[in-house]
Write an enzyme that holds these catalytic residues in place. Sequence first.
Site, short mmCIF file in Angstrom:
data_model
loop_
_atom_site.label_atom_id
_atom_site.label_comp_id
_atom_site.label_asym_id
_atom_site.label_seq_id
_atom_site.Cartn_x
_atom_site.Cartn_y
_atom_site.Cartn_z
N CYS A 20 0.91 -1.16 0.04
CA CYS A 20 -0.05 0.09 0.00
C CYS A 20 0.89 1.33 -0.06
CB CYS A 20 -1.11 0.01 1.16
SG CYS A 20 -2.01 1.43 1.53
N TRP A 204 -1.24 -5.52 -7.51
CA TRP A 204 -2.02 -4.87 -8.72
C TRP A 204 -2.88 -5.64 -9.61
CZ3 TRP A 204 -3.40 -0.09 -9.11
CH2 TRP A 204 -2.43 0.78 -8.21
#
Length: 210
Positions: A20, A204
């Site tokens: 993150c 992702w």
Amino acid sequence: MALEVCVKAAVGAPDVLGDCPFSQRVLLTLEEKSLPYKMHLINLSDKPKWFLDINPGGKVPVLKIDGKWVPDSDIIVSLLEKKYPEPSLKTPPKFASVGSKIMSTFVAFLTTKDASDGPLLHELDALENHLKSHDGPFIAGERVSAVDLSLAPKLYHLQVALGHFKSWSVPGSLTHVHNYMHALFSLHSFEKTKAEEKYVIAGWAPKVHF
């Protein structure tokens, strides 16, 4: 009272620091201010009850400061700067928005099939022009500041994710951007708080549908 911070655990590896960029921004701020803290890794696919009890929104990062849990990296960074003003990480207001659209244009290019890289290149060109016209190596000069600590994780994700999923890289002609990225990624605080590339890719992967 010790600071505590909840950040994302790696996808598929709940005991490893995850990818993150907003969590890393907070960790970078803590490291650059040399503040001791306890880190809690949160598996976002299986959030523990205690975490949801203190943070019903379920998002990371969350920081415990003055006995209260505070969400949102913007708010957290601002609180840390007010409570621990030295060393200062304040960015001069005129530079605070530099690079502010890089993340959104990167995500649009990464996650949209057949998307043009034009909007992202436009933002990177603007960053290049800023760096070229100001003494660096950072946005506001010789000293790293909050805007750099916000951009560093985003540029890292851009480099790793676009390289992996689209075989794309920042054009070599953007020499000041390359030098800037090198300066950011060479920071001890960055080395200590970055996710491994394989976890950035894993993070992702569900968002890339092609």
